[in-house]
Design a protein around this motif. Sequence first.
Motif, PDB file in Angstrom:
ATOM      1  N   GLY A  88       0.712  -1.055  -0.060  1.00 30.51           N
ATOM      2  CA  GLY A  88      -0.024   0.011  -0.158  1.00 30.51           C
ATOM      3  C   GLY A  88       0.928   1.334  -0.069  1.00 30.51           C
ATOM      4  N   THR A  89       2.106   1.211  -0.069  1.00 31.65           N
ATOM      5  CA  THR A  89       3.067   2.214  -0.054  1.00 31.65           C
ATOM      6  C   THR A  89       2.838   2.943  -1.365  1.00 31.65           C
ATOM      7  N   ILE A  90       2.710   4.232  -1.339  1.00 28.33           N
ATOM      8  CA  ILE A  90       2.731   5.189  -2.702  1.00 28.33           C
ATOM      9  C   ILE A  90       3.854   5.249  -3.351  1.00 28.33           C
ATOM     10  N   GLN A  91       3.983   5.033  -4.696  1.00 30.49           N
ATOM     11  CA  GLN A  91       5.282   5.083  -5.402  1.00 30.49           C
ATOM     12  C   GLN A  91       5.165   6.269  -6.489  1.00 30.49           C
ATOM     13  N   PRO A  92       6.120   6.713  -6.520  1.00 29.98           N
ATOM     14  CA  PRO A  92       6.274   7.899  -7.644  1.00 29.98           C
ATOM     15  C   PRO A  92       6.489   7.417  -8.989  1.00 29.98           C
ATOM     16  N   ASP A  93       5.738   7.855 -10.035  1.00 34.25           N
ATOM     17  CA  ASP A  93       5.553   7.596 -11.429  1.00 34.25           C
ATOM     18  C   ASP A  93       6.888   7.165 -11.866  1.00 34.25           C
ATOM     19  N   THR A 142       5.649   7.962   4.586  1.00 31.81           N
ATOM     20  CA  THR A 142       6.585   7.597   3.375  1.00 31.81           C
ATOM     21  C   THR A 142       7.213   9.166   2.924  1.00 31.81           C
ATOM     22  N   TYR A 143       6.174  10.314   2.999  1.00 26.89           N
ATOM     23  CA  TYR A 143       6.609  11.653   2.868  1.00 26.89           C
ATOM     24  C   TYR A 143       7.952  11.946   3.769  1.00 26.89           C
ATOM     25  N   ALA A 144       7.802  11.605   5.158  1.00 28.34           N
ATOM     26  CA  ALA A 144       8.783  11.959   5.922  1.00 28.34           C
ATOM     27  C   ALA A 144      10.038  11.108   5.488  1.00 28.34           C
ATOM     28  N   SER A 145      10.057   9.872   5.287  1.00 28.75           N
ATOM     29  CA  SER A 145      11.168   9.009   4.875  1.00 28.75           C
ATOM     30  C   SER A 145      11.728   9.693   3.650  1.00 28.75           C
ATOM     31  N   ALA A 173      -1.570  12.584  11.207  1.00 28.73           N
ATOM     32  CA  ALA A 173      -0.814  11.547  10.479  1.00 28.73           C
ATOM     33  C   ALA A 173       0.783  12.129  10.214  1.00 28.73           C
ATOM     34  N   ILE A 174       0.787  13.556   9.978  1.00 30.13           N
ATOM     35  CA  ILE A 174       1.866  14.300   9.566  1.00 30.13           C
ATOM     36  C   ILE A 174       2.850  14.360  11.014  1.00 30.13           C
ATOM     37  N   ALA A 175       1.893  14.751  12.188  1.00 36.11           N
ATOM     38  CA  ALA A 175       2.512  14.809  13.384  1.00 36.11           C
ATOM     39  C   ALA A 175       3.105  13.647  14.001  1.00 36.11           C
ATOM     40  N   LYS A 176       2.408  12.651  13.545  1.00 36.42           N
ATOM     41  CA  LYS A 176       2.946  11.342  13.958  1.00 36.42           C
ATOM     42  C   LYS A 176       4.145  10.822  13.263  1.00 36.42           C
ATOM     43  N   ALA A 177       4.210  11.196  11.966  1.00 37.31           N
ATOM     44  CA  ALA A 177       5.367  10.827  11.083  1.00 37.31           C
ATOM     45  C   ALA A 177       6.714  11.207  11.656  1.00 37.31           C
ATOM     46  N   GLY A 178       6.567  12.687  12.479  1.00 38.58           N
ATOM     47  CA  GLY A 178       7.632  13.167  13.107  1.00 38.58           C
ATOM     48  C   GLY A 178       8.522  14.222  12.312  1.00 38.58           C
TER      49      GLY A 178
END
Length: 411
Positions: A88-93, A142-145, A173-178
């Motif tokens: 389920g992880t989003i991937q770039p084109d 994913t964005y955070a990584s 979710a953004i806050a949880k991602a850190g």
Amino acid sequence: MNMKHTAQLVVGGLLAAVACANSWAQKFDGLASTPQMGWNSWNKFACDIDERLIRETADAMVRQGLKDAGYQYVNIDDCWQGQRDADGTIQPDPKRFPSGMKALADYVHGKGLKLGIYSDAGATTCGGRPGSRGHEYQDARTYASWGIDYVKYDWCDTPGLNAEAAYTTMRDAIAKAGRPMLFSICEWGMSKPWEWAGKVGHSWRTTPDIYNCFDCQFSPGFSTGLGVLRILDKHADAGLRKFAGPGHWNDMDMLEVGNGMSDDEDRAHLSIWAMMASPLILGNDLRSMSEATRRILTNPGVIAVSQDKLGVQALRVLADGPLELYAKPLDGGEWALMFLNRSNQPADVDHDWKKQVLIDDLSKRSVDFKQSVYRWSDLWSKKTGDTSTKLKARLAPHSVLMLRLTGPAKP
């Protein structure tokens, strides 16, 4: 153990869980203390984007002096997404962004800039790509990584969703991602986000999308595009200024400077956004813009008004036919004033300062020009003067006279 005691334990446990959640369930502070400045791909390129464009735009932002002027975000809008993998992880084109987002973020960061990305509260984005509904926490991680610094979150494909709840979920979710990521809410003002979004995002769109014209309305299909003046009127007439301030801004949408309007209209466009404390997100091709456009976008006086740390949105204090006057209190007791000619014809400014008392109930600031004389400087022409004598000027159609007042000076 009796039932009463059990109930107390259960309730106590729920309260503890809520308290624990609330310890991180908030937007990141310290971001957008002044309206954010940067660039976004949508206005000029729509879905025609790839990693080469983003890299070249970052290069141009540095080379053209925009970074030094204060612009810092390079934001990828819709259509960067490929598919989700088996987890389920989003991937770039993979065709458009073959190097991946982490490598692109590293490149942008290496230029001293920040990278932004786009998603949507629905199952699909406005461009038909995978949205974040049901994947909010996964996407934020994913964005955070990847090293993302800015998230623009749209509102397509959202039937039955509550906007405040949906945006709060992504905020959490953004806050949880850190990782600190500026959160830009983009639901077009449909649910009056100014009333609830101050605790959720750092800015929120207040109108339908901007359209590249000074005074028009365009309606292709289901969407509506508004020209510069139409968006201004929605802010000046709707009492939105009380909701804006450091860390929470009314977003009038991205800039169309350099996309085909006249230089006078472009100067007015940037001036209006600066006066109204809207984010300054460029929407033109930075790689090939004209020198005139570059000078407009890097005007230090206008940008200083935008980035004033007091963070007060301007108020309309005078409307005389096509000629309007806006006033913006600035830090240190200064003011910014903007005379706007809305007309297709030239307009004459013949302003008697001594007949004007500026009063702003929101900032508790006022000035009586009978009692105090202020020096002024024209932020576009660089002319100077003071308020001891009448202000006379002739404004071209769709242009502004923008002044910064300092003082008081001696009469």
